[in-house]
Scaffold this motif. Sequence first.
Motif, short mmCIF file in Angstrom:
data_model
loop_
_atom_site.label_atom_id
_atom_site.label_comp_id
_atom_site.label_asym_id
_atom_site.label_seq_id
_atom_site.Cartn_x
_atom_site.Cartn_y
_atom_site.Cartn_z
N UNK A 183 1.00 -1.05 -0.05
CA UNK A 183 0.08 -0.02 0.03
C UNK A 183 0.84 1.39 -0.12
N UNK A 184 1.91 1.39 0.73
CA UNK A 184 2.80 2.49 1.07
C UNK A 184 2.12 3.59 1.09
N UNK A 185 1.13 3.73 2.05
CA UNK A 185 0.57 4.95 2.51
C UNK A 185 0.24 5.07 3.97
N UNK A 186 -0.10 6.27 4.37
CA UNK A 186 -0.07 6.56 5.78
C UNK A 186 -1.35 5.57 6.44
N UNK A 187 -0.97 4.79 7.32
CA UNK A 187 -1.91 3.65 7.90
C UNK A 187 -3.14 4.28 8.45
N UNK A 188 -2.87 5.56 9.15
CA UNK A 188 -3.76 5.96 9.85
C UNK A 188 -5.05 6.71 8.80
N UNK A 189 -4.68 6.43 7.62
CA UNK A 189 -5.78 7.03 6.57
C UNK A 189 -6.22 5.76 5.65
#
Length: 363
Positions: A183-189
């Motif tokens: 995913x390589x994205x902010x986990x919180x979002x």
Amino acid sequence: MCTERMATNGTLPSKQKAAQFQPKDQTVHINEVPIPSIKPDELLVKVRSASLCHSDLMLFEPNDQGLNLGTGDPFTMGHEGCGAIVEVGSEAQGFKKGDNVGWLPIVDCCFECEACQVHNLYCETGQAKVQGMTVDGYFQQYCAVKWRNAAVMPDGMDLDTAAPLFCAGCTSFNAVEATKAELNRDPKETYVAVIGCGGLGHLGIQYLKAHGFKVVGIDLSPEALEEAKAQGADHVFNPKTDTNYVEEVRKLTGKGCHAAINYTNSVPAYSNAPDIIRYNGVLMVTGIPQKSIPFSAMDLSMLRLRVRGANNRRTDQLRDCLAFSHKHGIKPHVTQYKLDDFQQMLDTMHAGQHKGRMGVLFD
């Protein structure tokens, strides 16, 4: 728990009880068996706890995955265990008597070939076997393990409940780590669905929450969903009773989950998973159904869906799992049984009437 090579007479006992699978009639009996003698590349471990994996049920069911399980002579079941070393083989490196260890179950592999770097079960020798599936496993008080499969447990990690980490835990951990990287994205979002909140899933939820992901738990079992909420799932759905769960999941996540990790062995669960995943989302294949799972070539070609896989991998990833689990206080929920009650434990898993993991706690 004893951590020396001794019993009341100063030596190991010659016999022990073991839960053994009988290939001829596909039954399990508690038999008396010898204490194993170790090879130079092995450790003799006094098992403190061993746990039952849903994969163990594959011994009792036909499959079309090409897995040849449960043939030949009776053998001891179980491929998840931990305990204390009582004897170290002459070729073993980095271990000593008294070390608390857990381990992976693949034996008769070379550990060196290109295939072994992917998974030891694929070893180019063609001789790899799974302890507890075709050769003796860990539902016995003493077992022999390959030193290259073993990892010393962090100080303070509880032997009584740690056994599931050595299959369910490392598999769940690797699935989460692979999902995070993909995913390589902010986990919180980011929303990740956990499909199957039982033995693997309840640990997967803990790993996801430790990273900060938003978690949607999906399971047909009310007990599993109760455990999912206890482990921090933000939302839970039962497709059996929440008949509009797909619409509800897509509504609360915006356009669908960014990823889904399927820890079940259910073909319908795989077939339905894309419905709750947004475009170009990730489906992590972790559970292994007895039958093949279909995917749309159009969905894959057009990047409607990215399909990836995760498993228990190698010993270096196991060490990473143990360190992460200890740092973040991640623990399996384990219901303990006596070895003599092994059949009851099997029946409970068959019926799907358990939370988390079940296992045997030895004296």
